[in-house]
Scaffold this motif. Structure first.
Motif, PDB file in Angstrom:
ATOM      1  N   ALA A 298       0.809  -1.221   0.000  1.00 47.29           N
ATOM      2  CA  ALA A 298       0.000   0.000   0.000  1.00 47.29           C
ATOM      3  C   ALA A 298       0.841   1.269   0.000  1.00 47.29           C
ATOM      4  N   GLU A 299       1.978   1.270   0.696  1.00 47.83           N
ATOM      5  CA  GLU A 299       2.809   2.466   0.807  1.00 47.83           C
ATOM      6  C   GLU A 299       4.140   2.317   0.078  1.00 47.83           C
ATOM      7  N   MET A 300       4.226   1.354  -0.808  1.00 48.43           N
ATOM      8  CA  MET A 300       5.488   1.060  -1.458  1.00 48.43           C
ATOM      9  C   MET A 300       5.606   1.737  -2.825  1.00 48.43           C
ATOM     10  N   ILE A 301       6.804   2.150  -3.134  1.00 46.53           N
ATOM     11  CA  ILE A 301       7.124   2.608  -4.481  1.00 46.53           C
ATOM     12  C   ILE A 301       7.587   1.432  -5.324  1.00 46.53           C
ATOM     13  N   ARG A 302       8.292   0.522  -4.684  1.00 50.57           N
ATOM     14  CA  ARG A 302       8.834  -0.628  -5.396  1.00 50.57           C
ATOM     15  C   ARG A 302       8.985  -1.803  -4.438  1.00 50.57           C
ATOM     16  N   SER A 303       8.625  -2.986  -4.877  1.00 49.96           N
ATOM     17  CA  SER A 303       8.980  -4.211  -4.168  1.00 49.96           C
ATOM     18  C   SER A 303       9.272  -5.276  -5.207  1.00 49.96           C
ATOM     19  N   ARG A 304      10.174  -6.197  -4.876  1.00 48.33           N
ATOM     20  CA  ARG A 304      10.634  -7.186  -5.847  1.00 48.33           C
ATOM     21  C   ARG A 304      11.253  -8.365  -5.103  1.00 48.33           C
ATOM     22  N   GLY A 305      11.418  -9.469  -5.807  1.00 47.16           N
ATOM     23  CA  GLY A 305      12.088 -10.615  -5.210  1.00 47.16           C
ATOM     24  C   GLY A 305      11.475 -11.919  -5.651  1.00 47.16           C
ATOM     25  N   HIS A 306      11.647 -12.944  -4.805  1.00 50.11           N
ATOM     26  CA  HIS A 306      11.107 -14.261  -5.106  1.00 50.11           C
ATOM     27  C   HIS A 306      10.671 -14.938  -3.815  1.00 50.11           C
ATOM     28  N   LEU A 307       9.814 -15.947  -3.941  1.00 50.93           N
ATOM     29  CA  LEU A 307       9.237 -16.595  -2.768  1.00 50.93           C
ATOM     30  C   LEU A 307       8.840 -18.016  -3.118  1.00 50.93           C
ATOM     31  N   TRP A 308       8.397 -18.753  -2.078  1.00 53.87           N
ATOM     32  CA  TRP A 308       7.800 -20.065  -2.327  1.00 53.87           C
ATOM     33  C   TRP A 308       6.554 -20.243  -1.482  1.00 53.87           C
ATOM     34  N   LEU A 309       5.613 -20.947  -2.064  1.00 53.83           N
ATOM     35  CA  LEU A 309       4.340 -21.233  -1.408  1.00 53.83           C
ATOM     36  C   LEU A 309       4.315 -22.692  -0.968  1.00 53.83           C
ATOM     37  N   ALA A 310       3.737 -22.942   0.204  1.00 46.58           N
ATOM     38  CA  ALA A 310       3.630 -24.307   0.703  1.00 46.58           C
ATOM     39  C   ALA A 310       2.863 -25.193  -0.264  1.00 46.58           C
ATOM     40  N   SER A 311       1.877 -24.645  -0.934  1.00 50.42           N
ATOM     41  CA  SER A 311       1.032 -25.424  -1.832  1.00 50.42           C
ATOM     42  C   SER A 311       1.678 -25.687  -3.185  1.00 50.42           C
ATOM     43  N   GLN A 312       2.752 -24.948  -3.516  1.00 50.65           N
ATOM     44  CA  GLN A 312       3.461 -25.127  -4.785  1.00 50.65           C
ATOM     45  C   GLN A 312       4.964 -25.155  -4.493  1.00 50.65           C
ATOM     46  N   PRO A 313       5.427 -26.169  -3.768  1.00 52.42           N
ATOM     47  CA  PRO A 313       6.789 -26.139  -3.225  1.00 52.42           C
ATOM     48  C   PRO A 313       7.893 -26.360  -4.249  1.00 52.42           C
ATOM     49  N   ASP A 314       7.542 -26.679  -5.481  1.00 52.74           N
ATOM     50  CA  ASP A 314       8.572 -26.894  -6.500  1.00 52.74           C
ATOM     51  C   ASP A 314       8.932 -25.610  -7.246  1.00 52.74           C
ATOM     52  N   THR A 315       8.124 -24.571  -7.088  1.00 46.87           N
ATOM     53  CA  THR A 315       8.186 -23.409  -7.973  1.00 46.87           C
ATOM     54  C   THR A 315       8.790 -22.192  -7.295  1.00 46.87           C
ATOM     55  N   VAL A 316       9.771 -21.578  -7.966  1.00 41.74           N
ATOM     56  CA  VAL A 316      10.262 -20.266  -7.567  1.00 41.74           C
ATOM     57  C   VAL A 316       9.298 -19.228  -8.138  1.00 41.74           C
ATOM     58  N   ILE A 317       8.721 -18.403  -7.277  1.00 42.75           N
ATOM     59  CA  ILE A 317       7.706 -17.443  -7.714  1.00 42.75           C
ATOM     60  C   ILE A 317       8.274 -16.030  -7.663  1.00 42.75           C
ATOM     61  N   ALA A 318       8.188 -15.322  -8.780  1.00 45.72           N
ATOM     62  CA  ALA A 318       8.665 -13.943  -8.867  1.00 45.72           C
ATOM     63  C   ALA A 318       7.637 -12.995  -8.279  1.00 45.72           C
ATOM     64  N   TRP A 319       8.142 -11.928  -7.661  1.00 40.23           N
ATOM     65  CA  TRP A 319       7.310 -10.859  -7.078  1.00 40.23           C
ATOM     66  C   TRP A 319       7.797  -9.558  -7.687  1.00 40.23           C
ATOM     67  N   ASP A 320       6.905  -8.797  -8.342  1.00 43.74           N
ATOM     68  CA  ASP A 320       7.319  -7.612  -9.100  1.00 43.74           C
ATOM     69  C   ASP A 320       6.236  -6.539  -8.965  1.00 43.74           C
ATOM     70  N   PHE A 321       6.497  -5.534  -8.113  1.00 47.07           N
ATOM     71  CA  PHE A 321       5.516  -4.479  -7.854  1.00 47.07           C
ATOM     72  C   PHE A 321       6.097  -3.125  -8.220  1.00 47.07           C
ATOM     73  N   ALA A 322       5.323  -2.361  -9.005  1.00 43.81           N
ATOM     74  CA  ALA A 322       5.646  -0.971  -9.319  1.00 43.81           C
ATOM     75  C   ALA A 322       4.382  -0.318  -9.847  1.00 43.81           C
ATOM     76  N   GLY A 323       4.268   0.994  -9.664  1.00 40.26           N
ATOM     77  CA  GLY A 323       3.148   1.730 -10.233  1.00 40.26           C
ATOM     78  C   GLY A 323       1.791   1.296  -9.728  1.00 40.26           C
ATOM     79  N   GLY A 324       1.710   0.805  -8.495  1.00 40.68           N
ATOM     80  CA  GLY A 324       0.432   0.443  -7.909  1.00 40.68           C
ATOM     81  C   GLY A 324      -0.079  -0.922  -8.276  1.00 40.68           C
ATOM     82  N   GLY A 325       0.694  -1.725  -9.010  1.00 42.55           N
ATOM     83  CA  GLY A 325       0.235  -3.056  -9.408  1.00 42.55           C
ATOM     84  C   GLY A 325       1.285  -4.113  -9.142  1.00 42.55           C
TER      85      GLY A 325
END
Length: 429
Positions: A298-325
């Motif tokens: 909500a208050e970010m200009i930029r966020s980025r990185g990678h994560l993993w979900l317990a339900s999809q433990p094989d997959t590296v998931i990208a996180w890419d936030f800018a411009g409100g989306g």
């Protein structure tokens, strides 16, 4: 579960290079970018500046201008087979650079990109497109990628929720990029950032912009220039023949996976700018993470990185936030989920980073996210994200149970692709 991959070795290469150098200038505000280009021309009359006007690109026409400090030496309309940026790079930009290197041997070049072109696209073209059967890098040494930011407009651009099509400046009919995305990618790919001029809000706000850029691209060289008083010789020494470009450096979403700096953890406010790095080994619960996506950005200009979900433990998931989306997508497999004989097909640097941080249970799986904002509370952000991780009791249930969790992200991150996907309320990458 696979064991730790072996650490690879790295080859040592020579820095000796006698090819003319190419400096690539990008920036969303052409007046500031061209001001830097003119300054470089003033300091070296032998320098060649190449520019392309994409105003008519959707009609298959671009305008090419080549100039020196003494004036324009070429000004031509170029017809393309297809009206797109990649065609322009392949059919005219790279051939022009090669032609000039042959007709003006020994003279360095500056390529000034149109405002909607991302420097990574140029780097990809230089790496993969041949001119007369050979790579452009046989004739020119790509010295540096420099992005110029106009201090008067930078913050508005980063906060914009407009897309290029809405503004009428898209590079193709199917160009759906957001304005903030373009600016962020120009910033994050560059090895050198120039903050040009002063903020209209005064000296403090200009300093705040400088801090923000340091947090967004801590790997870059940062230069501030007062647009009213410029020393051409000094700026030339800062921007040319620096040997800063490293073509092996991965794109920003893969930086953390390959052991490169993804962001600086600076939770104490500096001119109101906060940068917080969140790292954890445990997986995220898919529903709990989905429920906080809007809050954490909500208050970010930029966020980025990678994560993993317990339900999809094989997959590296990208996180890419800018411009409100926010866009999320698959970056492929975690190494721990691959058979050992598949590791040789993974980047050497990725295997080395995994080996140095291998966990006996989780393998190379981990959370690595960076959040950059103004006047944000890093402690609250950490609490929110930590609350999305699996609890001790959930961990004890094991991976087979995790895969059965209700998952609002089901189908969003297919393995074998590298495309970013909308989340609820997000924009496309």
């Amino acid at each position: 579960m696979s064991s730790s991959p072996q650490a690879p070795t790295r080859a040592v290469t020579s820095d000796a290079d006698t090819r003319p150098s190419l400096t690539v200038l990008s920036g969303f505000w052409p007046a500031a970018t061209f001001a830097v280009a003119r300054t470089l021309l003033a300091a070296d009359t032998s320098l060649l500046l190449v520019r392309h006007d994409l105003t008519g690109i959707r009609d298959g026409v671009v305008r090419r201008v080549v100039r020196t400090g003494g004036g324009i030496i070429e000004d031509e309309q170029v017809a393309l087979r297809h009206g797109c940026v990649s065609c322009t790079l392949r059919e005219d930009v790279l051939p022009t650079l090669v032609r000039l290197s042959r007709s003006h041997p020994g003279r360095d070049q500056v390529l000034m990109l149109p405002e909607v072109v991302e420097p990574e696209a140029v780097a990809a073209a230089c790496a993969h497109c041949l001119v007369d059967g050979v790579p452009i890098t046989n004739l020119l040494r790509v010295d540096s990628y420099v992005t110029v930011l106009d201090a008067e407009h930078l913050l508005d651009g980063l906060a914009s929720t407009d897309d290029l099509a809405t503004l009428g400046i898209q590079a193709a009919d199917d160009d759906h990029r957001a304005l903030a995305d373009v600016i962020v990618r120009q910033i994050e790919y560059a090895d050198t950032l120039v903050l040009w001029g002063q903020s209209r809000e005064g000296a403090f706000d200009t300093s705040r912009l400088a801090v923000l850029l340091h947090r967004m691209a801590p790997w870059a060289t940062h230069i501030r220039v007062d647009g009213d008083l410029v020393d051409a010789d000094t700026l030339t020494r800062q921007l040319r023949h620096t040997h800063r470009h490293r073509p092996e450096t991965p794109g920003v979403l893969a930086r953390g996976l390959q052991g490169y700096t993804l962001g600086a953890h600076e939770p104490e406010s500096d001119c109101g700018v906060v940068s917080a790095v969140f790292r954890a080994r445990r997986p995220f619960h898919p529903q709990r993470l989905h429920d906080v996506l809007e809050d954490v950005n909500a208050e970010m200009i930029r966020s980025r990185g990678h994560l993993w979900l317990a339900s999809q433990p094989d997959t590296v998931i990208a996180w890419d936030f800018a411009g409100g989306g926010l866009a999320m997508g698959s970056l492929g497999h975690w190494l721990v989920s691959l058979p050992d004989d598949h590791w040789e097909h993974v980047e050497v640097q990725r295997r080395l980073a995994a080996a140095l941080d291998w966990d006996p249970y989780y393998g190379d799986r981990h959370q690595h996210l960076v959040f950059i904002g103004l006047d944000t509370d890093p402690a609250e952000l950490h609490r929110t994200l930590s609350g999305c991780l699996l609890t001790d009791a959930e961990l004890a249930d094991g991976e087979q149970t995790w895969r059965t969790y209700p998952d609002p992200f089901t189908g969003c991150f297919p393995l074998g692709t590298a495309e970013l996907t909308d989340t609820e309320g997000a924009r496309p990458a």
